[in-house]
Design an enzyme around this catalytic site. Structure first.
Site, PDB file in Angstrom:
ATOM      1  N   ARG A  13       0.760  -1.152  -0.039  1.00 16.82           N
ATOM      2  CA  ARG A  13      -0.097   0.082   0.094  1.00 16.82           C
ATOM      3  C   ARG A  13       0.901   1.252   0.062  1.00 16.82           C
ATOM      4  NH1 ARG A  13      -5.283   0.835   0.510  1.00 16.82           N
ATOM      5  NH2 ARG A  13      -5.855   3.070   0.883  1.00 16.82           N
ATOM      6  N   THR A 169     -19.640   6.308  14.928  1.00 16.09           N
ATOM      7  CA  THR A 169     -20.675   6.909  15.894  1.00 16.09           C
ATOM      8  C   THR A 169     -22.043   6.208  15.504  1.00 16.09           C
ATOM      9  OG1 THR A 169     -19.593   9.026  15.466  1.00 16.09           O
ATOM     10  CG2 THR A 169     -21.773   9.205  16.215  1.00 16.09           C
ATOM     11  N   HIS A 190      -7.996   7.582   4.310  1.00 20.53           N
ATOM     12  CA  HIS A 190      -7.986   7.118   2.820  1.00 20.53           C
ATOM     13  C   HIS A 190      -6.397   6.604   2.858  1.00 20.53           C
ATOM     14  CE1 HIS A 190      -9.028   5.886  -0.912  1.00 20.53           C
ATOM     15  NE2 HIS A 190      -9.647   6.948  -1.425  1.00 20.53           N
ATOM     16  N   ASP A 194      -9.693   1.767   1.945  1.00 24.60           N
ATOM     17  CA  ASP A 194     -10.312   2.489   0.774  1.00 24.60           C
ATOM     18  C   ASP A 194     -11.805   2.224   1.043  1.00 24.60           C
ATOM     19  OD1 ASP A 194      -7.960   3.081  -0.574  1.00 24.60           O
ATOM     20  OD2 ASP A 194      -7.683   1.018  -1.169  1.00 24.60           O
TER      21      ASP A 194
END
Length: 219
Positions: A13, A169, A190, A194
Protein backbone atom coordinates in the site's frame (compact mmCIF):
# COMPACT_ATOMS: atom_id res chain seq x y z
CA UNK A 1 0.23 -5.14 23.33
CA UNK A 2 2.30 -6.06 20.26
CA UNK A 3 2.84 -3.35 17.64
CA UNK A 4 4.12 -4.56 14.26
CA UNK A 5 6.12 -2.03 12.25
CA UNK A 6 5.27 -1.55 8.58
CA UNK A 7 8.08 -2.26 6.12
CA UNK A 8 7.36 0.70 3.84
CA UNK A 9 9.74 -0.41 1.10
CA UNK A 10 7.87 -3.68 0.62
CA UNK A 11 4.43 -2.49 1.65
CA UNK A 12 1.83 -3.14 -1.03
CA UNK A 13 0.00 0.00 0.00
CA UNK A 14 3.04 2.30 -0.01
CA UNK A 15 2.05 4.38 -3.07
CA UNK A 16 -1.51 4.84 -1.85
CA UNK A 17 -0.32 5.80 1.61
CA UNK A 18 2.08 8.42 0.27
CA UNK A 19 -0.59 9.88 -1.99
CA UNK A 20 -3.41 10.11 0.56
CA UNK A 21 -1.20 10.95 3.53
CA UNK A 22 1.28 13.42 2.04
CA UNK A 23 0.22 14.59 -1.42
CA UNK A 24 -3.55 14.77 -1.01
CA UNK A 25 -4.33 14.20 2.70
CA UNK A 26 -7.76 12.65 2.67
CA UNK A 27 -10.31 11.09 4.97
CA UNK A 28 -13.72 9.83 4.00
CA UNK A 29 -16.92 9.13 5.86
CA UNK A 30 -20.16 7.35 5.17
CA UNK A 31 -23.32 6.70 7.13
CA UNK A 32 -25.29 3.49 6.76
CA UNK A 33 -28.50 2.06 8.19
CA UNK A 34 -27.86 -1.22 9.95
CA UNK A 35 -30.75 -3.64 10.35
CA UNK A 36 -30.54 -4.42 14.07
CA UNK A 37 -33.93 -6.01 14.65
CA UNK A 38 -32.44 -9.46 15.25
CA UNK A 39 -29.76 -7.99 17.51
CA UNK A 40 -32.27 -5.97 19.55
CA UNK A 41 -34.61 -8.94 19.94
CA UNK A 42 -31.83 -11.38 20.88
CA UNK A 43 -30.24 -8.98 23.38
CA UNK A 44 -33.63 -8.33 24.99
CA UNK A 45 -34.37 -12.05 25.19
CA UNK A 46 -31.01 -12.67 26.86
CA UNK A 47 -31.49 -9.61 29.15
CA UNK A 48 -28.36 -7.97 27.77
CA UNK A 49 -27.63 -4.29 27.30
CA UNK A 50 -27.62 -3.47 23.61
CA UNK A 51 -24.62 -1.14 23.46
CA UNK A 52 -21.93 -3.52 24.80
CA UNK A 53 -23.29 -6.22 22.51
CA UNK A 54 -22.89 -3.89 19.55
CA UNK A 55 -19.43 -2.76 20.71
CA UNK A 56 -18.31 -6.37 20.81
CA UNK A 57 -19.55 -7.16 17.31
CA UNK A 58 -17.91 -4.04 15.88
CA UNK A 59 -14.66 -4.86 17.68
CA UNK A 60 -14.69 -8.35 16.19
CA UNK A 61 -14.76 -6.96 12.66
CA UNK A 62 -12.16 -4.26 13.38
CA UNK A 63 -9.79 -6.92 14.69
CA UNK A 64 -10.13 -9.06 11.57
CA UNK A 65 -8.25 -6.65 9.30
CA UNK A 66 -4.92 -4.90 9.71
CA UNK A 67 -6.24 -1.90 7.72
CA UNK A 68 -8.44 -0.98 10.70
CA UNK A 69 -5.55 -1.37 13.16
CA UNK A 70 -2.88 0.56 11.23
CA UNK A 71 -1.65 3.73 12.92
CA UNK A 72 1.32 5.61 14.34
CA UNK A 73 2.45 4.63 17.82
CA UNK A 74 3.64 7.08 20.48
CA UNK A 75 7.15 6.96 18.99
CA UNK A 76 5.88 8.12 15.61
CA UNK A 77 6.41 4.71 14.00
CA UNK A 78 3.95 3.39 11.42
CA UNK A 79 2.58 -0.08 12.01
CA UNK A 80 -0.43 -1.98 13.28
CA UNK A 81 -1.59 -3.45 16.56
CA UNK A 82 -2.01 -7.20 16.65
CA UNK A 83 -5.14 -6.53 18.68
CA UNK A 84 -7.08 -3.34 19.27
CA UNK A 85 -9.60 -2.55 22.00
CA UNK A 86 -12.75 -0.39 22.00
CA UNK A 87 -12.94 2.95 23.78
CA UNK A 88 -16.55 4.06 24.09
CA UNK A 89 -18.64 6.88 25.53
CA UNK A 90 -20.67 6.81 28.75
CA UNK A 91 -23.21 9.62 29.20
CA UNK A 92 -23.89 11.30 32.55
CA UNK A 93 -27.53 12.35 32.75
CA UNK A 94 -27.04 14.89 35.53
CA UNK A 95 -24.10 16.87 34.14
CA UNK A 96 -24.93 16.15 30.47
CA UNK A 97 -21.25 15.37 29.91
CA UNK A 98 -19.66 12.05 29.00
CA UNK A 99 -16.70 9.90 29.92
CA UNK A 100 -14.59 7.61 27.79
CA UNK A 101 -14.12 4.05 29.02
CA UNK A 102 -12.20 1.19 27.48
CA UNK A 103 -12.46 -2.56 27.86
CA UNK A 104 -9.96 -5.21 26.70
CA UNK A 105 -11.27 -7.07 23.68
CA UNK A 106 -11.99 -10.76 23.78
CA UNK A 107 -13.41 -12.68 20.85
CA UNK A 108 -15.48 -14.59 23.40
CA UNK A 109 -18.64 -12.59 23.85
CA UNK A 110 -19.45 -13.66 27.42
CA UNK A 111 -15.96 -12.76 28.59
CA UNK A 112 -16.03 -9.33 26.96
CA UNK A 113 -19.54 -8.55 28.20
CA UNK A 114 -18.63 -9.32 31.81
CA UNK A 115 -15.50 -7.17 31.57
CA UNK A 116 -17.56 -4.34 30.06
CA UNK A 117 -20.10 -4.53 32.89
CA UNK A 118 -17.32 -4.50 35.49
CA UNK A 119 -15.76 -1.42 33.91
CA UNK A 120 -19.14 0.29 33.67
CA UNK A 121 -19.98 -0.46 37.32
CA UNK A 122 -16.56 0.63 38.59
CA UNK A 123 -15.94 3.73 36.48
CA UNK A 124 -19.24 4.62 34.81
CA UNK A 125 -20.38 7.08 37.48
CA UNK A 126 -17.08 8.96 37.71
CA UNK A 127 -17.66 12.23 35.88
CA UNK A 128 -14.25 12.86 34.35
CA UNK A 129 -13.20 12.60 30.72
CA UNK A 130 -11.17 9.40 31.17
CA UNK A 131 -11.88 7.85 34.58
CA UNK A 132 -10.27 4.46 33.99
CA UNK A 133 -6.51 4.61 34.66
CA UNK A 134 -3.59 3.16 32.71
CA UNK A 135 -5.15 3.89 29.33
CA UNK A 136 -3.30 1.81 26.68
CA UNK A 137 -2.35 2.92 23.18
CA UNK A 138 -4.21 0.22 21.26
CA UNK A 139 -7.68 1.78 21.35
CA UNK A 140 -10.19 2.80 18.69
CA UNK A 141 -13.14 5.14 19.24
CA UNK A 142 -16.87 4.42 19.35
CA UNK A 143 -19.38 7.15 20.20
CA UNK A 144 -23.14 7.02 20.55
CA UNK A 145 -25.84 9.64 19.86
CA UNK A 146 -28.98 7.84 21.11
CA UNK A 147 -31.07 11.04 20.92
CA UNK A 148 -31.08 11.54 17.14
CA UNK A 149 -31.49 9.39 14.06
CA UNK A 150 -29.18 10.86 11.44
CA UNK A 151 -28.54 10.16 7.78
CA UNK A 152 -25.12 11.79 7.70
CA UNK A 153 -22.45 12.50 10.29
CA UNK A 154 -18.93 13.81 9.86
CA UNK A 155 -16.16 14.75 12.29
CA UNK A 156 -13.75 17.54 11.38
CA UNK A 157 -10.14 16.63 12.20
CA UNK A 158 -8.12 19.43 10.61
CA UNK A 159 -5.05 19.06 12.84
CA UNK A 160 -5.00 15.30 13.30
CA UNK A 161 -3.41 14.02 10.09
CA UNK A 162 -1.51 11.39 12.07
CA UNK A 163 -4.70 9.80 13.36
CA UNK A 164 -5.25 6.84 11.02
CA UNK A 165 -7.66 4.62 12.97
CA UNK A 166 -11.37 4.43 12.11
CA UNK A 167 -13.94 6.34 14.19
CA UNK A 168 -17.50 5.11 14.67
CA UNK A 169 -20.69 6.90 15.75
CA UNK A 170 -23.94 5.05 16.44
CA UNK A 171 -27.29 6.89 16.34
CA UNK A 172 -30.87 6.49 17.49
CA UNK A 173 -32.93 3.50 16.37
CA UNK A 174 -35.92 3.93 14.09
CA UNK A 175 -38.63 1.38 13.30
CA UNK A 176 -39.68 0.95 9.67
CA UNK A 177 -41.67 -1.85 8.05
CA UNK A 178 -41.38 -4.13 11.08
CA UNK A 179 -37.61 -3.66 11.08
CA UNK A 180 -35.36 -1.72 13.43
CA UNK A 181 -32.58 0.35 11.90
CA UNK A 182 -29.66 2.14 13.51
CA UNK A 183 -27.48 4.71 11.73
CA UNK A 184 -23.75 4.08 11.92
CA UNK A 185 -21.27 6.69 10.77
CA UNK A 186 -17.87 5.35 9.74
CA UNK A 187 -14.85 7.62 9.28
CA UNK A 188 -11.57 6.36 7.86
CA UNK A 189 -8.26 7.73 6.67
CA UNK A 190 -7.83 7.07 2.96
CA UNK A 191 -4.10 6.52 3.48
CA UNK A 192 -4.80 3.14 5.07
CA UNK A 193 -8.36 2.28 3.99
CA UNK A 194 -10.38 2.41 0.78
CA UNK A 195 -14.08 2.14 0.09
CA UNK A 196 -13.59 -1.60 -0.34
CA UNK A 197 -12.45 -1.92 3.27
CA UNK A 198 -15.36 0.18 4.51
CA UNK A 199 -17.74 -2.11 2.63
CA UNK A 200 -16.09 -5.19 4.14
CA UNK A 201 -16.56 -3.81 7.61
CA UNK A 202 -20.18 -2.77 7.12
CA UNK A 203 -21.25 -6.00 5.42
CA UNK A 204 -19.55 -8.24 7.95
CA UNK A 205 -20.95 -6.21 10.84
CA UNK A 206 -24.44 -6.60 9.37
CA UNK A 207 -23.88 -10.35 9.12
CA UNK A 208 -22.88 -10.48 12.79
CA UNK A 209 -25.94 -8.46 13.77
CA UNK A 210 -28.15 -10.87 11.80
CA UNK A 211 -26.54 -13.91 13.36
CA UNK A 212 -26.33 -12.80 16.99
CA UNK A 213 -27.91 -15.31 19.31
CA UNK A 214 -26.89 -18.29 17.22
CA UNK A 215 -24.19 -20.25 19.01
CA UNK A 216 -21.96 -20.65 15.96
CA UNK A 217 -22.18 -16.88 15.26
CA UNK A 218 -21.33 -15.81 18.82
CA UNK A 219 -18.06 -17.68 18.95
Amino acid sequence: MDFVLVDKQNWQRREYFEHYYRQVPCRFSLTVELDVVRLVQSAKKKELMFFPVFVHLLSRVVNRYTEFRTCYNKNGELGYWREIWPEYTVFHSQSKCFSRLWTPFSNKFDEFYLDYVRDWEKYGEIETFAPKPERPENLFNISCLPWVNFTSFNLELPQSDDYLLPIFTLGKFVEKNEKIYAPLAVQMHHAVCDGYHAALLINELQDLCNGFGKKEADR
